[in-house]
Enzyme design. Structure first.
Site, PDB file in Angstrom:
ATOM      1  N   LEU A 158       0.845  -1.196   0.000  1.00  0.00           N
ATOM      2  CA  LEU A 158       0.000   0.000   0.000  1.00  0.00           C
ATOM      3  C   LEU A 158       0.879   1.244   0.000  1.00  0.00           C
ATOM      4  CD1 LEU A 158      -2.721  -1.062   2.566  1.00  0.00           C
ATOM      5  CD2 LEU A 158      -2.867  -1.047   0.069  1.00  0.00           C
ATOM      6  N   SER A 159       0.308   2.387  -0.371  1.00  0.00           N
ATOM      7  CA  SER A 159       1.104   3.615  -0.396  1.00  0.00           C
ATOM      8  C   SER A 159       1.678   3.883   0.996  1.00  0.00           C
ATOM      9  CB  SER A 159       0.289   4.799  -0.902  1.00  0.00           C
ATOM     10  OG  SER A 159      -0.831   5.033  -0.085  1.00  0.00           O
ATOM     11  N   GLU A 160       0.923   3.558   2.068  1.00  0.00           N
ATOM     12  CA  GLU A 160       1.459   3.664   3.425  1.00  0.00           C
ATOM     13  C   GLU A 160       0.955   2.567   4.356  1.00  0.00           C
ATOM     14  OE1 GLU A 160       0.302   6.687   2.119  1.00  0.00           O
ATOM     15  OE2 GLU A 160       2.050   8.024   2.195  1.00  0.00           O
ATOM     16  N   THR A 161       1.845   2.128   5.233  1.00  0.00           N
ATOM     17  CA  THR A 161       1.515   1.229   6.340  1.00  0.00           C
ATOM     18  C   THR A 161       1.967   1.942   7.609  1.00  0.00           C
ATOM     19  OG1 THR A 161       1.837  -0.738   4.995  1.00  0.00           O
ATOM     20  CG2 THR A 161       2.031  -1.027   7.382  1.00  0.00           C
ATOM     21  N   HIS A 170      -3.329  10.931   4.650  1.00  0.00           N
ATOM     22  CA  HIS A 170      -4.385   9.918   4.750  1.00  0.00           C
ATOM     23  C   HIS A 170      -4.029   8.849   5.786  1.00  0.00           C
ATOM     24  CE1 HIS A 170      -2.631   6.703   2.145  1.00  0.00           C
ATOM     25  NE2 HIS A 170      -3.560   5.957   2.686  1.00  0.00           N
TER      26      HIS A 170
END
Lengths: 290, 290
Positions: free
Chosen positions: B50-53, B82
């Site tokens: 994912l774009s961020e964890t 986000h």
């Protein structure tokens, strides 16, 4: 409006979490497939952002254990390797059937036989057709990868349409820096899923492998089962083995993974079976909104 | 060796599952941060793809509710929008604090204040610095996006270092086909996280926005909170608003999403606050191996 259904994210071709290739598995075996659209399943696969998301469904064919639908972030696939291993692993956990077994998976490509021995799953190729491609296409892929091939690249139809490219050795394979923009253009132009590139390790029955599918929204797939199958079929064509040949495939090092695939070119009385598989481990376990 | 810790995958800037931007949230509030390495957290974030964890940890600063560490598949970020909204949403669910509230998040950038009203979360910028960039850099990004900017692009330091590019209108923004290979080269050369591109919708206080960060392993981010913050700060600089200005940002259409961000340029006695937020919904709920 939304309910919660069982969900697992399984790491495949590894026994250690975070070292393999993940697949998201949504368990819809208690649902009626006619109640939801392909577009909705596709939107879930786009959202998970994994190379593949699968949906376990009630089988429609006799003697099958489950039906599997497989989606990349961009489209549906008739078959894929690591999602088959991971989804069968999840099916065994969901149903408590974790002993040695023979499982039959119904999917777009037909029926796939999966053998479980301990914690290792091996699937048998339902389809592994090899075709020549044009010189222009071979040249295009040598340009994209900036290396010469040992043999002209071949098209392998194993569900996905992989172009298999054999390069000089494992190290050259590991160090490739492909031009993804161009690869995407050529894959689209020549109607291929992507490229499988492999180089042999000196003194070992083992290959370093990489899998690229930028036109499917996956620049590099960490560890690729259908790619391993394509490689096995291609090696049989190149070397014309007369007896069963087993080898290992290492993949994912460039992405911080440590995937291991077992491949078997099995010679039996009725012909040749291609089998591919490895270990799996459930990493995320819970529910997903559906 | 591995245990299971609580895990949620939250969809952010949407109330409908699969229409926003997902963040994976690993709850380590019962763990001791010194017991695991940054490399291990990074490998999890690489795996989720994912774009961020994010990782929820015990706070170390007085009056903070939790500490958050945020990772892209490639590196750790001091702040991201986000993931802040989604992680605070998850924190409220993990702790049962889902009423209206003021929550303080400790992260690499400092302390971030988050206001919850009903099911909407708004975070206040801890940092929003704007800087000019060279003509050469502006020209490079016009080339990458193949369009002219309304104003010279600016560097916005909001945690990530976003280059904000204002284009003629919403439609031009929506239809951009960036050259990602070149963008990656220029972002690396000029040391920027990526590009935020926005175009105004005619007759509305609303912008179409897109966020690109190929050098961080994320070609296009579906809905981007820190990018919205950067856009708000940039618009204040361009228009020199003298009173509070609120606007909506639509993002993710090209990726099949339907993200909505609320942005407020809030004029108060002590100066200007930049606030960004929206809705969130928990999609995956369970545990993750750790």
């Amino acid at each position: 409006m939304y309910t919660c259904v069982p969900f697992k994210q399984v790491d495949v071709f590894t026994a250690a979490p975070y070292k393999g290739n993940p697949v998201a598995v949504v368990n819809l075996m208690d649902k009626d497939e006619s109640e939801y659209s392909t577009e909705y399943l596709q939107s879930i696969a786009n959202w998970t952002n994994l190379s593949e998301t699968t949906f376990l469904l009630k089988p429609t064919k006799l003697n099958c254990d489950y039906k599997l639908r497989i989606f990349t972030p961009a489209s549906e696939l008739p078959f894929a390797g690591h999602p088959t291993v991971g989804s069968c692993w999840a099916f065994h956990e969901f149903t408590g059937k974790t002993g040695n077994s023979l499982t039959y998976q119904e999917c777009g490509l037909g029926v796939v036989e999966i053998t479980r021995t301990g914690e290792t799953l091996l699937f048998k190729a339902a389809k592994a057709d090899i075709e020549e491609i044009s010189h222009a296409e071979v040249d295009a892929y040598e340009e994209v990868l900036n290396t010469k091939f040992l043999e002209p690249a071949k098209l392998l139809q194993v569900g996905p349409k992989w172009i298999v490219c054999l390069v000089k050795d494992a190290e050259i394979c590991y160090n490739l820096e492909p031009d993804f923009q161009k690869m995407k253009e050529y894959n689209t132009k020549f109607n291929a899923t992507g490229l499988i590139v492999a180089g042999k390790k000196q003194g070992e029955d083992a290959y370093e492998m990489r899998a690229f599918a930028p036109a499917e929204g996956v620049s590099e797939d960490p560890v690729c089962g259908s790619g391993a199958l394509a490689l096995a079929r291609c090696l049989q064509s190149v070397h014309n083995f007369q007896a069963t040949y087993s080898f290992k495939i290492y993949q994912g090092g460039r992405l911080g993974r440590k995937g291991q695939i077992n491949a078997i070119i099995e010679h039996v009385d009725s012909g040749i079976n291609y089998k591919v598989g490895g270990r799996a481990v459930t990493v995320v376990d819970g529910t997903i909104k559906f």
